[in-house]
Scaffold this motif. Structure first.
Motif, short mmCIF file in Angstrom:
data_model
loop_
_atom_site.label_atom_id
_atom_site.label_comp_id
_atom_site.label_asym_id
_atom_site.label_seq_id
_atom_site.Cartn_x
_atom_site.Cartn_y
_atom_site.Cartn_z
N UNK A 1 0.67 -8.83 -3.44
CA UNK A 1 0.31 -10.23 -3.54
C UNK A 1 -0.89 -10.44 -2.63
N UNK A 2 -1.69 -11.44 -2.89
CA UNK A 2 -2.83 -11.71 -2.00
C UNK A 2 -2.36 -11.87 -0.56
N UNK A 3 -1.17 -12.43 -0.39
CA UNK A 3 -0.65 -12.68 0.95
C UNK A 3 -0.13 -11.42 1.62
N UNK A 4 -0.26 -10.26 0.95
CA UNK A 4 0.19 -9.02 1.58
C UNK A 4 -0.70 -8.63 2.75
N UNK A 5 -1.91 -9.16 2.81
CA UNK A 5 -2.86 -8.73 3.82
C UNK A 5 -3.05 -9.80 4.88
N UNK A 6 -2.79 -9.43 6.12
CA UNK A 6 -2.99 -10.37 7.21
C UNK A 6 -4.46 -10.76 7.32
N UNK A 7 -4.67 -12.03 7.65
CA UNK A 7 -6.04 -12.50 7.82
C UNK A 7 -6.53 -12.30 9.25
N UNK A 8 -5.60 -12.10 10.21
CA UNK A 8 -5.99 -11.95 11.61
C UNK A 8 -6.86 -10.71 11.79
N UNK A 9 -7.99 -10.80 12.50
CA UNK A 9 -8.89 -9.65 12.67
C UNK A 9 -8.20 -8.44 13.30
N UNK A 10 -7.35 -8.69 14.34
CA UNK A 10 -6.71 -7.54 14.98
C UNK A 10 -5.71 -6.87 14.05
N UNK A 11 -5.15 -7.64 13.10
CA UNK A 11 -4.23 -7.05 12.13
C UNK A 11 -4.98 -6.09 11.21
N UNK A 12 -6.14 -6.55 10.71
CA UNK A 12 -6.90 -5.71 9.79
C UNK A 12 -7.50 -4.50 10.51
N UNK A 13 -7.94 -4.71 11.75
CA UNK A 13 -8.64 -3.65 12.45
C UNK A 13 -7.70 -2.59 13.01
N UNK A 14 -6.49 -3.00 13.40
CA UNK A 14 -5.63 -2.06 14.12
C UNK A 14 -4.37 -1.69 13.37
N UNK A 15 -4.21 -2.23 12.15
CA UNK A 15 -3.07 -1.81 11.35
C UNK A 15 -1.74 -2.33 11.85
N UNK A 16 -1.71 -3.59 12.26
CA UNK A 16 -0.46 -4.19 12.74
C UNK A 16 -0.15 -5.41 11.89
N UNK A 17 1.09 -5.85 11.95
CA UNK A 17 1.52 -7.01 11.17
C UNK A 17 1.68 -8.21 12.09
N UNK A 18 0.89 -9.24 11.87
CA UNK A 18 1.02 -10.47 12.65
C UNK A 18 1.60 -11.59 11.81
N UNK A 19 1.66 -11.41 10.51
CA UNK A 19 2.13 -12.47 9.63
C UNK A 19 2.98 -11.86 8.52
N UNK A 20 3.60 -12.72 7.74
CA UNK A 20 4.39 -12.25 6.61
C UNK A 20 3.48 -11.65 5.54
N UNK A 21 3.93 -10.56 4.93
CA UNK A 21 3.19 -9.96 3.82
C UNK A 21 4.10 -9.82 2.62
N UNK A 22 3.54 -9.87 1.42
CA UNK A 22 4.36 -9.86 0.20
C UNK A 22 3.80 -8.87 -0.82
N UNK A 23 4.68 -8.13 -1.46
CA UNK A 23 4.31 -7.24 -2.54
C UNK A 23 5.56 -7.04 -3.40
N UNK A 24 5.45 -6.22 -4.44
CA UNK A 24 6.62 -6.07 -5.30
C UNK A 24 6.82 -4.63 -5.74
N UNK A 25 8.07 -4.32 -6.01
CA UNK A 25 8.48 -3.02 -6.53
C UNK A 25 9.18 -3.25 -7.86
N UNK A 26 8.72 -2.58 -8.91
CA UNK A 26 9.34 -2.69 -10.22
C UNK A 26 9.94 -1.35 -10.60
N UNK A 27 11.17 -1.40 -11.07
CA UNK A 27 11.91 -0.18 -11.37
C UNK A 27 12.86 -0.44 -12.53
N UNK A 28 13.25 0.60 -13.28
CA UNK A 28 14.20 0.38 -14.38
C UNK A 28 15.48 -0.29 -13.89
#
Length: 585
Positions: free
Chosen positions: A43-70
């Motif tokens: 989801x677009x919200x999977x990626x933190x907008x905080x600069x230190x999150x993007x630069x250092x690979x940490x999670x500062x906010x909620x992120x969303x994505x999905x897994x689809x399986x049979x």
């Protein structure tokens, strides 16, 4: 079905927290491999907008994505697809507010543990939040690639047993435990390196998946966690539908901004939709407004939410919280995604009703409630004091307790929402649980003048117990008392109240006697002969008194201070009664 990934990094500050099991994938991130290993679509919200999150690979906010399986067989026959919405919560202790917010929109929890470290303080806090907010859990032991290959299986089994022991006394006893290496070799390893154990983890998730109860009826309510604008289209709010449903063209209210907007379009993971209901993860596009005004919050059916200044909640203390929960103390109060400071006042049923069945999702303003200096629990000072008022004689604790919360700033929320009280100013390095209590909001107070307009309806009372002594006998039906009131006390307001002597007689305060705080007690049924004899027996000091008749008479009617007859005055006073009336049964 929403499944959160609670990663548990450790470190002195968020920007230094880099736990491999936590953040979702992004080409700029240095870490966080478990999410991408599971995920098919972000989801677009999977990626933190905080600069230190993007630069250092940490999670500062909620992120969303999905897994689809049979679709697994236990969820239905024939071909089909199961979609799991993955909610990535930051695990660092300083980001506990975000973790609490994320945990309230989930159905199944994945607790990610570094297999080389095991449970840490913030791991335990995440576990506590999970016990409050969701029903099922899967433990993921990550970084198994760091274990020597020859000893790997033994180490995994040892940590598995430790986790099973830890979970023995929780609602998650016996939950599945999976071992993975989401990114063998670490962040610098080639992209071609395959993760270990992830396919097995997906099978575990499928086996634990269930169909949550969803209801499209009732007012629409959605928790917003990200907000951004798209040029030429409008402002998009992404979040999770908590109740009801929404369709294209519907009007939705943004209570924080006090505006109503029309829904122009909607998407679920980049797929356009015309309808969303409870449990769905959706992006809602409305007419343009500044997204900076709504970082996080709620949207709803117009006029369906309340903005409150205080609330009555039913609550329970979190057993891992050290120390007492004291009335007038301040806590960080989390209501939905919002956390504000608030002051608490605890109360319970009258002692005679301690064993009464708890009343779920309702509060009865017609009943009387007993004010408590602190939440009653085993060993608490207040529970010991209440034993004398316990009409059952068992010194038992009430099955249900409540608190009055007074917020430092108003909050917008639905009825019956989850409330969590915390001490978030506690040192994050201290080995202690900061989560203090959790409860359900039963009654909100929307009027900012609630102290005058609403609180008098709350029949919360304090038990008052005053004790004095009988100084002397006036006659067979009257005595003079002392030490019950101060010299400056207006005794007139106590006239007519019942008192009881330690010898068993019941009396009524008739008025003051002199100027020193003494008072006259009338004994309607008269003093018992034994009491009168006891009260008039001369002491050794009395026998040495002067020979004058008046002196003998005065001294012979005074009580021996070595064995005084006490006078007990019991009454209750309603906490929010402006007239401060004293009431006796």
């Amino acid at each position: 079905m929403a499944v959160p990934l609670l990663s548990l990094p450790r470190g002195p500050a968020p920007q230094e927290a880099c736990e491999r099991g936590g953040p979702w994938a992004h080409r700029q991130r240095q870490d966080g491999a478990l999410g991408p290993a599971l995920t098919h679509r972000f989801h677009r919200a999977a990626f933190d907008r905080a600069p230190q999150s993007r630069a250092r690979g940490i999670t500062l906010d909620l992120g969303f994505s999905c897994l689809r399986t049979p679709l697994p067989p236990h969820l239905g026959p024939g071909p089909g697809e199961l979609q799991l919405t993955l909610v990535d919560c930051p695990g660092h202790a300083s980001l506990i507010r975000t973790i609490i917010g994320g945990a309230q929109i989930i159905d199944l929890m994945m607790l990610v543990i570094d297999v080389t470290k095991g449970m840490q303080t913030q791991s335990a806090e995440c576990l506590v939040i999970g016990q409050i907010a969701c029903q099922k859990m899967v433990v993921v032991l990550n970084k198994i690639d760091l274990l020597p290959e020859g000893k790997r299986q033994a180490a995994i089994e040892k940590m598995t047993k430790k986790m099973q022991k830890t979970l023995e006394n929780t609602k998650f006893q016996g939950c599945p435990i999976a071992a993975v290496a989401a990114k063998p070799g670490g962040p610098e390893a080639p992209e071609t390196v395959n993760p270990l154990g992830v396919s097995e983890l997906i099978e575990v998730l499928k086996s634990q998946a269930y169909l949550p109860t969803r209801d499209p009826m009732g007012p629409f309510l959605m928790a917003i966690d990200h907000c951004f604008s798209i040029k030429g289209q409008g402002t998009v709010m992404t979040g999770t539908v908590l109740s009801g449903s929404v369709s294209l063209g519907d009007n939705v209210e943004i209570p924080a901004l006090k505006v109503t907007k029309k829904v122009k379009s909607m998407q679920m993971f980049h797929t356009p939709v015309t309808y969303a209901m409870q449990g769905d993860r959706v992006g809602v596009c409305v007419t343009q407004f500044d997204p900076k005004l709504l970082e996080r919050g709620l949207i709803c059916t117009p006029e369906s939410l309340q903005t409150i200044h205080a609330a009555v909640i039913s609550l329970k203390k979190i057993q891992y919280f050290r120390g007492a929960l004291q009335t007038k103390a301040k806590f960080h109060i989390t209501v939905g995604h919002e956390t504000v400071m608030g002051k608490v006042m605890f109360f319970s049923p009258a002692p005679a009703y301690f064993s009464k069945e708890p009343l779920e999702n309702a509060f009865d303003f017609e009943k009387e409630y007993l004010y408590q200096e602190e939440y009653l629990s085993k060993g608490s000072k207040s529970s010991e004091e209440n034993k004398e008022n316990d009409q059952t004689g068992e010194g038992q604790l009430p099955r249900q307790q409540w608190a009055l919360l007074e917020f430092e700033k108003p909050v917008t929320c639905p009825k019956f929402c989850l409330v969590i009280g915390s001490k978030l100013d506690t040192d994050i390095h201290a080995n202690t649980c900061r989560l203090a209590f959790h409860g359900i909001l039963l009654q909100g107070m929307e009027d900012k003048n609630y102290v005058e307009t609403f609180l008098p309806k709350l029949k919360m009372y304090k038990l008052k117990h005053k004790e004095g002594q009988v100084e002397r006998v006036l006659d067979d039906y009257s005595v003079i008392g002392r030490s019950l009131f101060k010299k400056e006390t207006n005794i007139q307001i106590f006239v007519g109240l019942k008192v009881k002597l330690s010898t068993g007689e019941e009396g009524v305060i008739e008025g003051g006697f002199g100027q020193s705080g003494k008072f006259k007690i009338r004994i309607p049924n008269g003093l018992k002969p034994d009491t009168k004899v006891f009260l008039t027996v001369p002491s050794k000091k009395k026998s040495k008194a002067g020979k004058g008749d008046t002196a003998k008479e005065d001294e012979s009617s005074k009580v021996d201070s070595a064995q005084p007859v006490t006078v007990s005055l019991l009454f209750k006073r309603y906490v929010f009664d402006t007239q401060k009336k004293m009431i006796q049964s």
